[in-house]
Design an enzyme around this catalytic site. Structure first.
Site, PDB file in Angstrom:
ATOM      1  CB  THR A 246      18.365 -31.478  44.910  1.00 40.34           C
ATOM      2  OG1 THR A 246      17.835 -30.432  45.812  1.00 40.34           O
ATOM      3  CG2 THR A 246      19.882 -31.294  44.517  1.00 40.34           C
ATOM      4  CG  ASP A 247      15.908 -36.495  45.641  1.00 39.69           C
ATOM      5  OD1 ASP A 247      16.731 -36.210  46.426  1.00 39.69           O
ATOM      6  OD2 ASP A 247      15.866 -37.690  44.978  1.00 39.69           O
ATOM      7  CD  GLN A 248      11.328 -35.266  51.694  1.00 41.29           C
ATOM      8  OE1 GLN A 248      10.755 -36.346  50.973  1.00 41.29           O
ATOM      9  NE2 GLN A 248      10.712 -34.847  52.639  1.00 41.29           N
TER      10      GLN A 248
ATOM     11  CB  VAL B 218      21.064 -36.843  45.525  1.00 40.83           C
ATOM     12  CG1 VAL B 218      21.703 -37.461  46.793  1.00 40.83           C
ATOM     13  CG2 VAL B 218      19.603 -37.795  45.296  1.00 40.83           C
TER      14      VAL B 218
END
Length: 143
Positions: free
Chosen positions: A15-17, A20
């Site tokens: 996931t990203d910041q 998601v």
């Protein structure tokens, strides 16, 4: 139509910041889907590589519909969309565990000699593989 299914638990590292799944990870999941469909057809990509043949990506298309989040399950569905004896186009749909469509995509590949990158005929080099792809293609056309 032969549609292979591969379930993946979304890991935190994917996931990203924003929490998601980072967009490029879907390409990795598509690779897992391709590996699964080959396995379902009775083949192993690593065996093909031992014969000095690789299958680079020629084209990729991905459409993002709904984000997947850490802790969810992704269900990758993969099928052979087109095959002509030289090139293959795989189709993908990736769903969340509620069966909501998250991603659609396709990748196009060609088999080449590993040392020269010259295209090879799957029909000639791997007749069993060719026959299985032709059968899967006919099944797709019948749907």
């Amino acid at each position: 139509m032969l549609v292979s299914t591969r379930e993946i638990e979304v890991r935190y590292a994917e996931t990203d910041q924003m929490g998601v799944v980072y967009h490029a990870n879907y390409l990795v999941w598509m690779e897992l889907g391709r590996t699964q469909i080959l396995k379902d057809l009775g083949f192993n990509y690593a065996e093909m590589e031992k014969d000095g043949v690789i299958s680079p990506v020629l084209d990729v298309q991905v459409s993002y519909k709904k984000p997947l989040l850490y802790g969810q399950k992704a269900i990758v569905k993969t099928w052979i969309d087109e095959y002509d004896g030289l090139r293959v186009k795989y189709g993908y749909e990736i769903f969340n565990e509620e069966e909501e469509l998250a991603v659609t995509g396709m990748t196009k590949h060609v088999c080449v000699k590993k040392d020269t990158f010259r295209p090879i005929s799957v029909r000639k080099k791997f007749p069993d593989w060719h026959e299985a792809y032709e059968k899967a293609k006919r099944q797709t056309a019948d749907v």
